[in-house]
Design a protein around this motif. Structure first.
Motif, short mmCIF file in Angstrom:
data_model
loop_
_atom_site.label_atom_id
_atom_site.label_comp_id
_atom_site.label_asym_id
_atom_site.label_seq_id
_atom_site.Cartn_x
_atom_site.Cartn_y
_atom_site.Cartn_z
N PHE A 238 0.83 -1.22 0.00
CA PHE A 238 0.00 0.00 0.00
C PHE A 238 0.86 1.27 0.00
O PHE A 238 0.66 2.17 0.81
N ARG A 239 1.79 1.30 -0.94
CA ARG A 239 2.68 2.47 -1.04
C ARG A 239 1.93 3.76 -1.30
O ARG A 239 2.33 4.83 -0.86
N ALA A 240 0.82 3.66 -2.06
CA ALA A 240 0.05 4.87 -2.39
C ALA A 240 -0.47 5.55 -1.12
O ALA A 240 -0.69 6.76 -1.10
N ILE A 241 -0.67 4.77 -0.06
CA ILE A 241 -1.11 5.36 1.22
C ILE A 241 0.09 5.98 1.91
O ILE A 241 0.06 7.14 2.33
N ARG A 242 1.20 5.24 1.99
CA ARG A 242 2.37 5.71 2.73
C ARG A 242 3.04 6.93 2.12
O ARG A 242 3.72 7.67 2.80
N GLU A 243 2.87 7.08 0.79
CA GLU A 243 3.58 8.19 0.13
C GLU A 243 2.73 9.44 0.03
O GLU A 243 3.10 10.40 -0.65
N ASP A 244 1.59 9.47 0.68
CA ASP A 244 0.70 10.63 0.62
C ASP A 244 0.34 11.01 2.06
O ASP A 244 -0.17 10.17 2.81
N LEU A 245 0.63 12.25 2.41
CA LEU A 245 0.46 12.67 3.81
C LEU A 245 -0.98 12.51 4.30
O LEU A 245 -1.23 11.99 5.39
#
Ligand SMILES: [Zn+2]
Length: 253
Positions: A79-86
């Motif tokens: 779930f990188r899309a979650i981790r890379e967005d504040l």
């Protein structure tokens, strides 16, 4: 030494000792489980990536005298899309903390695990984050046995007409005649109750396309926040982080 497999999502990860991590996993097989990932803070440790919050993986554990230990982890999704967005990280952290706070260890609940995966996939894709958040809150509550009564008066089972109020203590809407049974009950519109019912009974992709006015959004938030507070008796730590992100980015959440 008994080995067992869990398909799980890391919902909490904190430092333990010099190089270890204590993980809280939410698993398909056993619900919430705590386990130690030995050495997971060392740079080249094979458990390092699997010890990060939001990671979805197949975990191999072995039972110990105290806490069980993680022996191997095969990552299914990170779930990188979650981790890379504040903003998504703030929402995701709140969602994981909420799940942790609402559940007991080793008590698997029906479709809570697939629901959690659907939540994280939806959050990754994005969309109306405020409605996603409301769907998640009410979805967790319903799956854990606290489904709010939205279609009739929770006190007398009568028809809801005008001047409807919402009682978190009683877990649902109150008709005009019953509104005095809870002095903390607050006014809500029939539209807000219908919107919440729709969020509860419709898959994410469709639910979050719902058109909702600003007033209804405020009421939906008041309803889910009051239900959560009445269950937990306190606010979550990550709720203040979420509020800060909301304030600094001007996002409606
Ligand atoms: Zn009533």
């Amino acid at each position: 030494m008994a080995l067992y497999n869990l398909e799980a999502v890391v919902i909490r990860s904190r430092n333990l000792g010099e190089a270890d991590r204590l993980l809280t996993l939410y698993s398909y097989q056993r619900g919430k489980v705590r386990a130690v990932a030995r050495g997971a803070r060392r740079p080249r440790n094979r458990l390092r990536a699997g010890a990060e919050p939001f990671t979805h993986g197949d975990y191999l554990l072995f039972s110990n005298k105290g806490l069980d230990n993680i022996s191997q982890c095969e990552i299914i999704g990170s779930f990188r899309a979650i981790r890379e967005d504040l903003i998504k990280t703030a929402i995701g952290a709140y969602i994981l903390e909420l799940l942790d706070a609402l559940t007991e260890e080793e008590e698997p609940v029906g479709d809570l695990f697939p629901f959690l995966l659907a939540v994280l996939e939806t959050l990754s894709r994005g969309g109306d984050l405020e409605l996603i958040l409301r769907s998640v809150e009410v979805g967790f509550l319903a799956r854990l046995g606290y489904k709010p009564e939205l279609g009739q008066c929770v006190n007398c089972r009568g028809v809801l007409k005008d001047a409807v109020r919402f009682s978190a203590a009683q877990g649902g809407a109150l008709c005009f005649g019953c509104s005095r049974t809870d002095s903390d009950a607050f006014a809500v519109s029939a539209g807000s109750l219908a919107a919440l019912d729709y969020l509860l009974n419709t898959p994410f992709d469709q639910a979050t396309k719902l058109r909702v006015s600003a007033t209804m959004r405020t009421q939906l938030k008041d309803i889910t926040a009051s239900l959560i507070r009445s269950r937990l008796g306190q606010d979550l730590k990550s709720a203040s982080f979420l509020a800060l992100v909301k304030e600094t980015t001007g996002t409606s959440l």
